[in-house]
Design an enzyme around this catalytic site. Sequence first.
Site, PDB file in Angstrom:
ATOM      1  N   ASP A   1      11.759  24.410  13.292  1.00  0.00           N
ATOM      2  CA  ASP A   1      11.717  25.328  12.139  1.00  0.00           C
ATOM      3  C   ASP A   1      11.143  26.665  12.610  1.00  0.00           C
ATOM      4  O   ASP A   1      10.035  26.704  13.150  1.00  0.00           O
ATOM      5  CB  ASP A   1      10.838  24.702  11.053  1.00  0.00           C
ATOM      6  CG  ASP A   1      10.859  25.495   9.747  1.00  0.00           C
ATOM      7  OD1 ASP A   1      10.570  24.909   8.707  1.00  0.00           O
ATOM      8  OD2 ASP A   1      11.147  26.702   9.780  1.00  0.00           O
TER       9      ASP A   1
ATOM     10  N   ASP B   1      17.259  28.389   9.479  1.00  0.00           N
ATOM     11  CA  ASP B   1      16.192  28.384  10.489  1.00  0.00           C
ATOM     12  C   ASP B   1      15.652  26.984  10.818  1.00  0.00           C
ATOM     13  O   ASP B   1      14.586  26.865  11.410  1.00  0.00           O
ATOM     14  CB  ASP B   1      15.052  29.325  10.070  1.00  0.00           C
ATOM     15  CG  ASP B   1      14.036  28.673   9.154  1.00  0.00           C
ATOM     16  OD1 ASP B   1      14.432  27.844   8.330  1.00  0.00           O
ATOM     17  OD2 ASP B   1      12.847  28.998   9.283  1.00  0.00           O
ATOM     18  N   GLU B   2      16.382  25.949  10.460  1.00  0.00           N
ATOM     19  CA  GLU B   2      15.873  24.583  10.650  1.00  0.00           C
ATOM     20  C   GLU B   2      16.965  23.640  11.106  1.00  0.00           C
ATOM     21  O   GLU B   2      18.093  23.737  10.617  1.00  0.00           O
ATOM     22  CB  GLU B   2      15.486  24.006   9.293  1.00  0.00           C
ATOM     23  CG  GLU B   2      14.128  24.236   8.801  1.00  0.00           C
ATOM     24  CD  GLU B   2      14.061  23.618   7.408  1.00  0.00           C
ATOM     25  OE1 GLU B   2      13.760  22.426   7.308  1.00  0.00           O
ATOM     26  OE2 GLU B   2      14.333  24.334   6.433  1.00  0.00           O
TER      27      GLU B   2
HETATM   28  P1  TTP Z   1      11.330  28.622   5.515  1.00  0.00           P
HETATM   29  O1  TTP Z   1      11.519  27.925   6.824  1.00  0.00           O
HETATM   30  O2  TTP Z   1      11.005  27.785   4.319  1.00  0.00           O
HETATM   31  O3  TTP Z   1      10.158  29.693   5.649  1.00  0.00           O
HETATM   32  P2  TTP Z   1       9.818  30.677   6.840  1.00  0.00           P
HETATM   33  O4  TTP Z   1      10.631  30.395   8.049  1.00  0.00           O
HETATM   34  O5  TTP Z   1       9.892  32.079   6.335  1.00  0.00           O
HETATM   35  O6  TTP Z   1       8.297  30.369   7.108  1.00  0.00           O
HETATM   36  P3  TTP Z   1       7.663  29.074   7.793  1.00  0.00           P
HETATM   37  O7  TTP Z   1       6.944  29.592   9.004  1.00  0.00           O
HETATM   38  O8  TTP Z   1       6.736  28.526   6.774  1.00  0.00           O
HETATM   39  O9  TTP Z   1       8.786  28.148   8.129  1.00  0.00           O
HETATM   40  O10 TTP Z   1      12.608  29.465   5.154  1.00  0.00           O
HETATM   41  C1  TTP Z   1      13.404  30.109   6.137  1.00  0.00           C
HETATM   42  C2  TTP Z   1      13.926  31.420   5.600  1.00  0.00           C
HETATM   43  O11 TTP Z   1      14.676  31.206   4.400  1.00  0.00           O
HETATM   44  C3  TTP Z   1      12.844  32.410   5.232  1.00  0.00           C
HETATM   45  O12 TTP Z   1      12.415  33.195   6.339  1.00  0.00           O
HETATM   46  C4  TTP Z   1      13.480  33.217   4.147  1.00  0.00           C
HETATM   47  C5  TTP Z   1      14.458  32.278   3.487  1.00  0.00           C
HETATM   48  N1  TTP Z   1      13.908  31.813   2.205  1.00  0.00           N
HETATM   49  C6  TTP Z   1      14.241  32.495   1.047  1.00  0.00           C
HETATM   50  O13 TTP Z   1      15.013  33.457   1.079  1.00  0.00           O
HETATM   51  N2  TTP Z   1      13.691  32.078  -0.143  1.00  0.00           N
HETATM   52  C7  TTP Z   1      12.815  31.027  -0.237  1.00  0.00           C
HETATM   53  O14 TTP Z   1      12.325  30.694  -1.322  1.00  0.00           O
HETATM   54  C8  TTP Z   1      12.477  30.329   0.976  1.00  0.00           C
HETATM   55  C9  TTP Z   1      11.506  29.168   0.941  1.00  0.00           C
HETATM   56  C10 TTP Z   1      13.038  30.757   2.159  1.00  0.00           C
HETATM   57 MG    MG Z   2      10.856  28.449   8.795  1.00  0.00          MG
END
Ligand code: TTP
Ligand code: MG
Length: 355
Positions: free
Chosen positions: A9, A104-105
Amino acid sequence: MERRIIHIDMDAFFAQVEQRDHPEYRGKPVIVGGRTASRGVVATASYEARKFGVHSAMPTRIAHQLCPDGIYVRPRSDVYKSISEEIHEILGTYTSLIEPLSLDEAYLDITQLVNRDRPARKIAIEIQREIYDKVGLTSSAGVSYNKYLAKMASGMNKPSGTTVIHYDNFQEILWNLDIGEFPGVGKVTREKMIRRGIKTGRDLYDLSVDELVEIYGKRGRSFYNKARGIGTNELTVSRERKSIGKEKTFDYDINNDEEILDVLERLCGEVVRRLDLKDVAAKTVTVKLKTDNYVTHTKQMVTDNPVMTKEELYQYAYHLYHELKDADQYIRLIGVTTSSLEKRQYRNLTIFDFL
Ligand code: TTP
Ligand code: MG
């Protein structure tokens, strides 16, 4: 059969991309989101911004109150999508057993890659390092024997963490978790559970499946399994991608060969970079032109030898471009796509190659 699953992730994905591309944003609170004035929500926030309490899905208006000096930027979706493809291409060089979850996962089943000298944790670190070296972004990894625990693990030491949950530590880790950390337990459910005295994973574990089903219905059984680290290790594997291409829409319609070929050459470079990441070569090259009256023309050819370098690809693309292009026609878009992809064959070098 016991499996080894990695969940990767990216850290603060959109925000980190903005910090990568704008060095002046690094180390600062960056908030990526919709409309910056009074409407819109936060897509994500850099870890610096999270210290102010800013998080995903929060109204941008609230974020402004919590973090008035933050850097607020609009999302660049195309950029994130293309970076996501690069990351997935890197993952694809480790195994084809990949389940992409979002931009991103992803889950990877690396059971077959593990051996005594290369434990799962080491593979996870290799992947994280390769993503950083090639794409310039940090990620977190979770390693375990099913998808649920791998995903829990990747969230435990963000950013840049590598966390392993195995048979010797899973129960202790789960027992100590706040109940709100379990998937399926949102804010409302958490409050209700706490009112019933279910505050931690341990409290959840102490309830019987009958009690849980009585209170939460179907979700009750799922909570029962989660408290015991039970989850599936079957990946929903995506289809192998069949082509890799890049295109560019011009800011204005153009009809200047030199300028167009310049762009075409650059696109070839980007496509080859992606072929490199996947370690594949292409047997088919296609060039696409869209004219100023929105008509699309394509032409493709099968190559004599699979294409792997920018020079080779540009040769074919150059040729196809000249076959397609009408001297009088202005164009608004050009693209180059490679397909019939195959794993690269490396010739064994002989002494004659050095002479
Ligand atoms: P996430 O992996 O949930 O969050 P992140 O990568 O920003 O942070 P973390 O380090 O906690 O993993 O989501 C990936 C991307 O998806 C995030 O950068 C932006 C997008 N996203 C949205 O647009 N809206 C949302 O509500 C969420 C949770 C994510
Ligand atoms: Mg993330």
